[in-house]
Scaffold this motif. Structure first.
Motif, mmCIF file in Angstrom:
data_model
loop_
_atom_site.group_PDB
_atom_site.id
_atom_site.type_symbol
_atom_site.label_atom_id
_atom_site.label_comp_id
_atom_site.label_asym_id
_atom_site.label_seq_id
_atom_site.Cartn_x
_atom_site.Cartn_y
_atom_site.Cartn_z
ATOM 1 N N MET A 1 15.101 15.117 -19.841
ATOM 2 C CA MET A 1 15.535 14.098 -18.872
ATOM 3 C C MET A 1 16.680 13.277 -19.457
ATOM 4 O O MET A 1 16.601 12.847 -20.604
ATOM 5 C CB MET A 1 14.369 13.163 -18.564
ATOM 6 N N PRO A 2 17.751 12.983 -18.686
ATOM 7 C CA PRO A 2 18.806 12.119 -19.211
ATOM 8 C C PRO A 2 18.263 10.723 -19.482
ATOM 9 O O PRO A 2 17.436 10.220 -18.727
ATOM 10 C CB PRO A 2 19.830 12.077 -18.074
ATOM 11 N N ALA A 3 18.724 10.113 -20.614
ATOM 12 C CA ALA A 3 18.324 8.742 -20.907
ATOM 13 C C ALA A 3 18.776 7.848 -19.764
ATOM 14 O O ALA A 3 19.840 8.060 -19.178
ATOM 15 C CB ALA A 3 18.961 8.299 -22.213
ATOM 16 N N ALA A 4 17.972 6.832 -19.412
ATOM 17 C CA ALA A 4 18.265 6.019 -18.237
ATOM 18 C C ALA A 4 19.612 5.303 -18.365
ATOM 19 O O ALA A 4 20.472 5.449 -17.509
ATOM 20 C CB ALA A 4 17.145 5.023 -18.012
ATOM 21 N N ARG A 5 19.798 4.561 -19.454
ATOM 22 C CA ARG A 5 21.054 3.798 -19.600
ATOM 23 C C ARG A 5 21.362 3.692 -21.088
ATOM 24 O O ARG A 5 20.662 3.004 -21.833
ATOM 25 C CB ARG A 5 20.853 2.421 -18.960
ATOM 26 N N ILE A 6 22.401 4.405 -21.501
ATOM 27 C CA ILE A 6 22.710 4.450 -22.932
ATOM 28 C C ILE A 6 24.171 4.038 -23.158
ATOM 29 O O ILE A 6 25.057 4.451 -22.404
ATOM 30 C CB ILE A 6 22.408 5.847 -23.534
ATOM 31 N N TRP A 7 24.367 3.224 -24.205
ATOM 32 C CA TRP A 7 25.717 2.767 -24.566
ATOM 33 C C TRP A 7 26.189 3.577 -25.780
ATOM 34 O O TRP A 7 25.581 3.498 -26.847
ATOM 35 C CB TRP A 7 25.650 1.261 -24.894
ATOM 36 N N ILE A 8 27.240 4.362 -25.590
ATOM 37 C CA ILE A 8 27.892 5.074 -26.699
ATOM 38 C C ILE A 8 28.909 4.068 -27.242
ATOM 39 O O ILE A 8 29.957 3.832 -26.619
ATOM 40 C CB ILE A 8 28.618 6.359 -26.228
ATOM 41 N N LYS A 9 28.580 3.477 -28.367
ATOM 42 C CA LYS A 9 29.197 2.212 -28.768
ATOM 43 C C LYS A 9 30.247 2.377 -29.877
ATOM 44 O O LYS A 9 30.047 3.168 -30.798
ATOM 45 C CB LYS A 9 28.034 1.334 -29.277
ATOM 46 N N ASN A 10 31.341 1.624 -29.752
ATOM 47 C CA ASN A 10 32.338 1.484 -30.828
ATOM 48 C C ASN A 10 32.817 2.794 -31.437
ATOM 49 O O ASN A 10 32.723 2.993 -32.656
ATOM 50 C CB ASN A 10 31.774 0.606 -31.964
ATOM 51 N N PRO A 11 33.326 3.698 -30.645
ATOM 52 C CA PRO A 11 33.764 4.981 -31.211
ATOM 53 C C PRO A 11 34.898 4.812 -32.218
ATOM 54 O O PRO A 11 35.739 3.913 -32.063
ATOM 55 C CB PRO A 11 34.256 5.754 -29.983
ATOM 56 N N LEU A 12 34.924 5.691 -33.199
ATOM 57 C CA LEU A 12 36.029 5.726 -34.154
ATOM 58 C C LEU A 12 37.342 5.961 -33.393
ATOM 59 O O LEU A 12 38.361 5.342 -33.665
ATOM 60 C CB LEU A 12 35.781 6.870 -35.152
ATOM 61 N N ALA A 13 37.295 6.870 -32.440
ATOM 62 C CA ALA A 13 38.426 7.114 -31.529
ATOM 63 C C ALA A 13 37.841 7.709 -30.259
ATOM 64 O O ALA A 13 36.759 8.321 -30.292
ATOM 65 C CB ALA A 13 39.432 8.062 -32.143
ATOM 66 N N LEU A 14 38.547 7.542 -29.152
ATOM 67 C CA LEU A 14 38.037 8.069 -27.886
ATOM 68 C C LEU A 14 39.215 8.524 -27.039
ATOM 69 O O LEU A 14 40.223 7.824 -26.942
ATOM 70 C CB LEU A 14 37.219 6.987 -27.183
ATOM 71 N N PHE A 15 39.075 9.701 -26.470
ATOM 72 C CA PHE A 15 40.140 10.268 -25.628
ATOM 73 C C PHE A 15 39.572 10.394 -24.216
ATOM 74 O O PHE A 15 38.605 11.129 -23.987
ATOM 75 C CB PHE A 15 40.520 11.649 -26.178
#
Ligand SMILES: Nc1nc2[nH]c(O)nc2c(=O)[nH]1
Length: 450
Positions: A1-15
């Motif tokens: 099951m997908p997690a309900a609400r997740i924060w992918i936080k402070n990435p080193l870099a993001l495109f």
């Protein structure tokens, strides 16, 4: 099951593959992207969990737009190591004609696993072999896709022009038109999902000008129109193919494509190398997409795809690893590196940037597959993510994290999420015994080449 609400936080870099900023990360909710956060910004509402991405480069899940999964069984096969396309195909057809459902299942699982580990979350496969006993090849692939948990566009390939009628493939590998069309229609009705978040889709995909009749091209286009599904084929891959079209149809490849009703936005082409300026303008005006397959094109010495001219003309452009007998890897982040370098030879370093190539591997590829719900990081898009760590020896001393992915040669994602669900954690696919799969696949490969 997908997690309900997740924060992918402070990435080193993001495109993001668009012009949005998400330096503070993103929030995933019920399988879709709910928020993009600027630097220092916190989510608008509380989250159930956080994932600290300070060591990760975050990309939209990569999208592969051309493959032949079964060919993982004939990688680096000695008789064809040094052959260009036509002799390569003629030597391999008799081997592939022996393919069984069990072998195809293993080959598909291996290709999907390799793609997933390279950061790919959506894969198109072009399967065009249906020998006796393997009439339901696409059903076998659907099982594998569901098991590995990627999204897939399974292209019901076909061959209907055998040697006896002037085509390239042996007679025993071709099928009658009625069987091809009936199976295509059955598969669309049974499996094709529509709308955002679709997991399994079907396209119609007569193989190439030298292996199908114009009749099956026309009938496939009509069927695709009726069911609103996509059309895929190999085109303009080699000069041998161009000579075949001129000799048999009296037409160059794009004229041939037009003559059978395929020059339109429903179609995307594998390879697309040997076009003149007028043909590129016609493809662009029609919105016909092209999948660039750099490694295969170098391996078979087919030529170099005119990517920038195609894009400038308006043709959607994406990337594909192609089948594993002409690559011989199924690694999409590695393919992006090869695209960067091959295309720099044609257009120079200033114009072919890592961002441009990653754009082909994500947003561009998604367009080829007719999808606007994947391929970029934006609110409302599917939460398909590829996260790479730069802690391997190859990255040591690198500075720009996004550029390092391609320049230092990333080949394995640390984490991959599809529709909000982690499918790869710490570089391993969830619920898959990879060692057992490799052992069974190696046995099957030996058995197939006999
Ligand atoms: N690279 C490839 N080109 C092809 N053309 C065709 O008809 N089949 C193939 C193939 O398997 N690979």
């Amino acid at each position: 099951m997908p997690a309900a609400r997740i924060w992918i936080k402070n990435p080193l870099a993001l495109f993001t593959a668009n012009d949005r900023d998400a330096a503070g990360g993103l929030v995933v909710e019920n399988g879709v992207i709910a928020e993009l956060l600027g630097a220092g910004q916190a989510p608008a509402r509380p989250v159930d969990s956080t994932f600290d991405a300070r060591e990760h480069v975050v990309l939209p899940g990569l999208v592969n737009t051309h493959h032949h999964f079964y060919q993982t069984l004939t990688r680096a096969w000695a008789p064809v190591v040094n052959q260009p396309l036509f002799p390569w195909l003629k030597t391999l057809y008799p081997v592939w004609a022996r393919l069984t459902p069990e072998q195809l299942a293993l080959a598909s699982r291996v290709a999907l696993a390799e793609l997933l580990l390279s950061g790919c979350t959506t894969a198109a496969d072009h399967h065009y072999l249906f020998p006796r006993g393997l009439e339901e090849a696409i059903d076998v692939q659907v099982e594998a896709v569901r098991e590995l948990g990627l999204r897939a566009l399974l292209c019901r390939g076909s061959m209907s022009l055998g040697e006896a009628d002037g085509g390239l493939p042996p007679q025993r590998t071709v099928q009658p038109a009625e069987a091809i069309l009936a199976d295509g229609e059955r598969l669309i009705r049974r499996y094709h999902e529509r709308g955002p978040g679709a997991r399994v889709q079907i396209a119609l995909a007569p193989c190439s000008p030298f292996s199908v009749t114009p009749e099956i091209m026309r009938a496939s286009a009509e069927l695709a129109e009726r069911h609103d599904v996509r059309l895929h084929t190999h085109l303009a891959e080699t000069l041998d193919e161009e000579a075949f079209c001129l000799q048999r149809f009296g037409l160059r490849t794009v004229d041939y494509l037009d003559s059978v009703g395929w020059l339109g936005p429903r179609t995307w082409l594998a390879h697309g190398i040997h076009f003149n300026a007028q043909e590129i303008a016609r493809l662009g005006a029609a919105g016909t997409g092209v999948c660039h397959c750099p490694v295969s094109n170098m391996r078979l010495a087919s030529g170099i795809c005119p990517t920038l001219e195609l894009e400038d003309a308006g043709a959607p452009l994406g990337l594909g690893v192609d089948g594993s007998a002409s690559n011989d890897a199924s690694n999409l982040i590695f393919e992006a590196r090869q695209a960067l370098y091959l295309q720099r030879l044609r257009y120079g370093a200033e114009r072919i940037t890592p961002q441009r190539v990653l754009g082909w591997a994500t947003r561009g590829s998604a367009r080829l597959l007719g999808r606007d719900d994947i391929g970029e990081l934006a609110v409302g898009r599917q939460a398909d993510l590829a996260l790479f760590k730069l802690d391997e020896l190859r990255f040591s001393g690198s500075h720009d994290p996004l550029a390092a992915l391609l320049l230092c040669g990333a080949e394995r994602a640390d984490r991959v999420m599809v529709g909000g669900r982690w499918r790869v954690i710490d570089g391993r696919i969830e619920d898959l015994d990879l060692a057992a799969l490799i052992a069974a696949h190696r046995r099957a490969a030996r058995q197939l080449v006999g």
